[in-house]
Design a protein around this motif. Structure first.
Motif, PDB file in Angstrom:
ATOM      1  N   HIS A   1       0.853  -1.192   0.000  1.00 40.94           N
ATOM      2  CA  HIS A   1       0.000   0.000   0.000  1.00 40.94           C
ATOM      3  C   HIS A   1       0.886   1.239   0.000  1.00 40.94           C
ATOM      4  CE1 HIS A   1       0.857  -0.989   4.175  1.00 40.94           C
ATOM      5  NE2 HIS A   1       0.489   0.213   4.555  1.00 40.94           N
ATOM      6  N   TRP A   2       0.332   2.321  -0.566  1.00 41.85           N
ATOM      7  CA  TRP A   2       1.116   3.540  -0.800  1.00 41.85           C
ATOM      8  C   TRP A   2       0.165   4.724  -0.841  1.00 41.85           C
ATOM      9  CZ3 TRP A   2       6.109   2.378  -0.493  1.00 41.85           C
ATOM     10  CH2 TRP A   2       7.077   3.337  -0.796  1.00 41.85           C
ATOM     11  N   ILE A   3       0.722   5.934  -0.868  1.00 45.38           N
ATOM     12  CA  ILE A   3      -0.093   7.135  -1.018  1.00 45.38           C
ATOM     13  C   ILE A   3       0.451   7.984  -2.159  1.00 45.38           C
ATOM     14  CG2 ILE A   3      -0.923   7.240   1.362  1.00 45.38           C
ATOM     15  CD1 ILE A   3       1.214   9.348   1.943  1.00 45.38           C
ATOM     16  N   GLY A   4      -0.405   8.823  -2.710  1.00 42.96           N
ATOM     17  CA  GLY A   4      -0.040   9.748  -3.782  1.00 42.96           C
ATOM     18  C   GLY A   4      -1.059  10.872  -3.815  1.00 42.96           C
ATOM     19  N   LYS A   5      -1.145  11.527  -4.950  1.00 38.82           N
ATOM     20  CA  LYS A   5      -2.133  12.595  -5.090  1.00 38.82           C
ATOM     21  C   LYS A   5      -2.565  12.693  -6.542  1.00 38.82           C
ATOM     22  CE  LYS A   5       1.035  16.530  -5.727  1.00 38.82           C
ATOM     23  NZ  LYS A   5       1.459  17.842  -5.190  1.00 38.82           N
ATOM     24  N   THR A   6      -3.778  13.244  -6.729  1.00 39.92           N
ATOM     25  CA  THR A   6      -4.321  13.416  -8.065  1.00 39.92           C
ATOM     26  C   THR A   6      -3.774  14.692  -8.689  1.00 39.92           C
ATOM     27  OG1 THR A   6      -6.240  14.619  -7.207  1.00 39.92           O
ATOM     28  CG2 THR A   6      -6.436  12.225  -7.394  1.00 39.92           C
ATOM     29  N   VAL A   7      -4.122  14.922  -9.954  1.00 40.91           N
ATOM     30  CA  VAL A   7      -3.662  16.123 -10.652  1.00 40.91           C
ATOM     31  C   VAL A   7      -4.210  17.384  -9.988  1.00 40.91           C
ATOM     32  CG1 VAL A   7      -3.668  17.336 -12.864  1.00 40.91           C
ATOM     33  CG2 VAL A   7      -3.459  14.842 -12.812  1.00 40.91           C
ATOM     34  N   ASP A   8      -5.436  17.298  -9.456  1.00 36.04           N
ATOM     35  CA  ASP A   8      -6.031  18.469  -8.807  1.00 36.04           C
ATOM     36  C   ASP A   8      -5.702  18.543  -7.320  1.00 36.04           C
ATOM     37  OD1 ASP A   8      -7.502  16.268  -8.149  1.00 36.04           O
ATOM     38  OD2 ASP A   8      -9.464  17.165  -8.519  1.00 36.04           O
ATOM     39  N   GLY A   9      -4.731  17.748  -6.827  1.00 39.10           N
ATOM     40  CA  GLY A   9      -4.222  17.900  -5.473  1.00 39.10           C
ATOM     41  C   GLY A   9      -5.028  17.210  -4.392  1.00 39.10           C
ATOM     42  N   ARG A  10      -5.666  16.074  -4.700  1.00 39.12           N
ATOM     43  CA  ARG A  10      -6.389  15.309  -3.689  1.00 39.12           C
ATOM     44  C   ARG A  10      -5.573  14.079  -3.298  1.00 39.12           C
ATOM     45  NH1 ARG A  10     -12.098  14.151  -6.181  1.00 39.12           N
ATOM     46  NH2 ARG A  10     -10.816  14.005  -8.071  1.00 39.12           N
ATOM     47  N   LEU A  11      -5.623  13.736  -2.031  1.00 41.43           N
ATOM     48  CA  LEU A  11      -4.859  12.612  -1.512  1.00 41.43           C
ATOM     49  C   LEU A  11      -5.394  11.296  -2.066  1.00 41.43           C
ATOM     50  CD1 LEU A  11      -2.639  11.678   0.524  1.00 41.43           C
ATOM     51  CD2 LEU A  11      -4.474  11.511   2.224  1.00 41.43           C
ATOM     52  N   CYS A  12      -4.471  10.398  -2.440  1.00 42.14           N
ATOM     53  CA  CYS A  12      -4.813   9.071  -2.956  1.00 42.14           C
ATOM     54  C   CYS A  12      -4.216   7.991  -2.057  1.00 42.14           C
ATOM     55  CB  CYS A  12      -4.297   8.867  -4.375  1.00 42.14           C
ATOM     56  SG  CYS A  12      -5.060   9.914  -5.606  1.00 42.14           S
ATOM     57  N   PHE A  13      -4.893   6.855  -2.000  1.00 44.68           N
ATOM     58  CA  PHE A  13      -4.399   5.682  -1.284  1.00 44.68           C
ATOM     59  C   PHE A  13      -4.447   4.500  -2.243  1.00 44.68           C
ATOM     60  CE2 PHE A  13      -5.191   1.939   1.488  1.00 44.68           C
ATOM     61  CZ  PHE A  13      -4.000   1.960   2.188  1.00 44.68           C
ATOM     62  N   PHE A  14      -3.295   3.821  -2.413  1.00 48.65           N
ATOM     63  CA  PHE A  14      -3.172   2.715  -3.358  1.00 48.65           C
ATOM     64  C   PHE A  14      -2.966   1.402  -2.600  1.00 48.65           C
ATOM     65  CE2 PHE A  14      -1.144   6.446  -5.385  1.00 48.65           C
ATOM     66  CZ  PHE A  14      -1.988   6.617  -6.471  1.00 48.65           C
ATOM     67  N   VAL A  15      -3.521   0.327  -3.151  1.00 46.04           N
ATOM     68  CA  VAL A  15      -3.330  -1.024  -2.615  1.00 46.04           C
ATOM     69  C   VAL A  15      -3.163  -1.985  -3.782  1.00 46.04           C
ATOM     70  CG1 VAL A  15      -4.428  -2.955  -1.409  1.00 46.04           C
ATOM     71  CG2 VAL A  15      -4.540  -0.674  -0.433  1.00 46.04           C
ATOM     72  N   ILE A  16      -2.179  -2.904  -3.665  1.00 41.04           N
ATOM     73  CA  ILE A  16      -2.046  -4.006  -4.620  1.00 41.04           C
ATOM     74  C   ILE A  16      -2.586  -5.266  -3.951  1.00 41.04           C
ATOM     75  CG2 ILE A  16      -0.529  -5.315  -6.129  1.00 41.04           C
ATOM     76  CD1 ILE A  16       1.508  -3.166  -5.957  1.00 41.04           C
ATOM     77  N   ARG A  17      -3.604  -5.830  -4.514  1.00 40.01           N
ATOM     78  CA  ARG A  17      -4.134  -7.083  -4.007  1.00 40.01           C
ATOM     79  C   ARG A  17      -3.374  -8.257  -4.600  1.00 40.01           C
ATOM     80  NH1 ARG A  17     -10.420  -5.101  -4.397  1.00 40.01           N
ATOM     81  NH2 ARG A  17     -10.427  -3.908  -2.438  1.00 40.01           N
ATOM     82  N   GLU A  18      -3.607  -9.450  -4.029  1.00 37.99           N
ATOM     83  CA  GLU A  18      -2.797 -10.617  -4.385  1.00 37.99           C
ATOM     84  C   GLU A  18      -2.838 -10.926  -5.873  1.00 37.99           C
ATOM     85  OE1 GLU A  18      -4.827 -10.373  -1.969  1.00 37.99           O
ATOM     86  OE2 GLU A  18      -3.922 -11.013  -0.083  1.00 37.99           O
ATOM     87  N   GLN A  19      -3.949 -10.653  -6.531  1.00 38.72           N
ATOM     88  CA  GLN A  19      -4.091 -10.976  -7.953  1.00 38.72           C
ATOM     89  C   GLN A  19      -3.516  -9.885  -8.865  1.00 38.72           C
ATOM     90  OE1 GLN A  19      -6.686 -10.623  -5.823  1.00 38.72           O
ATOM     91  NE2 GLN A  19      -7.042 -12.767  -5.263  1.00 38.72           N
TER      92      GLN A  19
END
Length: 449
Positions: A308-326
């Protein structure tokens, strides 16, 4: 030893979450000037040393013998012929150098005809922490090698990368006083300049994060969060290149906080730091100097380091990423009302083309650590570049990036040192392309920049 000068000021209380920043002290208007790169040249303290730029301008004023006719011939070429020459140069290094020759060449490169030029890669490459090297080495991916060997760090001590943003690096110096002092360096590998920040005495505290917050031009801020015990409390320290001083704010903590390794994201004056094991994202306001927390969304999967990780969108909103097993990439976006909204999941397998990822397209890959016992190769996050919106992964000891322009996975570099697995990487994004034309006035002659 130059000690840090800290300006303490009183602030209002944080929102009623798990943190409280009500206990502050009054300001003490004392300033300190940092150790600036190369040598003290009378340059402003809000940025980097400009002595190399002055020497470069002085060198341009001296024209070597025999180059006058060549310069005149180049100046006589029409714009369409110049574009044909530029099209045959390998990007990005040579074309960027041509854009810096004179105003006319910059106008040609940045004009409407620049669409026919080869578009350079989105990144110069990336830095990484590597134990045998006293300084983080650079891995080039665009044909241009960067080096930070100009930093005044003794090889016996070394330094490690703690953050990178806008082609600048934030490093922590190692050495005998490492557990008691926090010594930070800001450097620009492209300009080969650096700024050494005043050291901080941190005995009895644990460093939760060190984040670089770029400002306008060469200005910057550095945000440091410390966790202390007896009693439990936090301390937010902000260094500004404008004032050349640290400011601090403290407050009590009503639970035990453990610093964790994890990514950070900057949105305006607010810094976000992922505390995955505690299931929250730490939020620091660099202006109000308050500390709060945002709970993670329900990922419906087990969270552990790397998936899992964090980032942001082009318009500056916080993002949360997850890679599932598949190998399914799931993204959540934090809306203005504080609610996480899940986006359409992406199957990373469909983005793997053998022409771009090689044999990874047919390899057994999984984001689940226990699947390594069944012969799968591990997939984990490695970085998120805020300047380009690019996600970086580690797949079977390969650094792979997800290109937002094409939606494809691209294999970049393979780690051949089995004794030292790959960890986080720190991308260095490309300069703006096409180069921006600024109105400097004057003539278009070569040497006029």
């Amino acid at each position: 030893m130059v000690s840090a000068v800290v300006v303490r000021r009183k602030r209002s209380r944080s929102p009623p979450h798990c943190f409280d920043s009500g206990r502050r002290t009054r300001p003490r208007p004392t300033l300190s000037f940092p150790d600036v790169g190369r040598k003290h040249s009378g340059s402003p303290s809000c940025g980097f040393d400009s002595a190399p730029c002055k020497r470069a301008r002085q060198a341009m004023e001296v024209e070597p013998a025999g180059e006058g006719e060549a310069a005149a011939a180049a100046a006589a070429l029409p714009d369409d012929m110049l574009l044909e020459v530029f099209k045959r140069l390998p990007p990005p290094r040579d074309v960027i150098r041509c854009a810096a020759v004179c105003r006319r060449w910059r106008r040609v490169v940045s004009g409407a005809g620049a669409a026919c030029l080869h578009r350079p890669p989105t990144h110069f490459g990336f830095f990484r922490n590597y134990g045998p090297s006293p300084l983080p080495p650079f891995v080039p991916t665009a044909g241009l090698s960067l080096d930070i060997g100009f930093l005044p760090v003794p090889p016996a001590c070394g330094a490690v990368l703690v953050d990178a943003r806008n082609r600048r690096l934030l490093l922590r110096e190692l050495g005998p006083g490492y557990p008691r002092e926090l010594r930070l360096l800001i450097c620009s590998p492209l300009e080969k300049m650096y700024v050494r920040l005043p050291p901080l005495f941190i005995a009895g505290h644990r460093v939760a994060c060190c984040v670089l917050v770029p400002g306008e031009g060469v200005a910057f801020r550095v945000v440091v969060v410390l966790f202390g015990t007896d009693p439990n409390h936090f301390e937010v320290l902000v260094y500004s290149s404008v004032s050349s001083a640290w400011e601090s704010a403290t407050g009590p903590v009503h639970r035990n906080l453990v610093p964790r390794q994890g990514p950070s994201v900057v949105v305006g004056d607010v810094m976000y730091k992922l505390q995955g094991e505690e299931k929250y994202i730490m939020v620091v306001d660099a202006v109000q100097m308050t500390l709060s927390a945002v709970p993670l969304p329900d990922a419906r999967t087990l969270l552990y380091a790397g998936n899992h990780w964090i980032g942001k969108t082009v318009d500056g909103r916080l993002c949360f990423f997850v890679i599932r097993e598949q190998l399914t990439l799931v993204t959540w976006v934090l809306q203005a009302h504080g609610k996480w909204v899940e986006q359409q999941p992406v199957d990373l397998r469909t983005l793997m083309h053998p022409a771009f990822v090689g044999d990874l397209a047919h390899m057994k890959l999984s984001a689940k650590m226990s699947d390594q016992l069944r012969g799968f190769k591990l997939v984990s996050f490695a970085a998120f570049c805020e300047g380009t919106g690019t996600l970086f992964f580690v797949m079977a000891d390969w650094v792979v990036m997800l290109d937002p322009r094409t939606g494809r996975l691209l294999r970049l570099w393979h780690n051949t040192d089995d004794s030292r697995p790959l960890g986080d990487v720190y991308p260095c994004e490309m300069l703006q392309w096409p180069p921006v034309l600024k109105n400097f006035g004057g003539s278009d002659e070569a040497g006029s920049v």
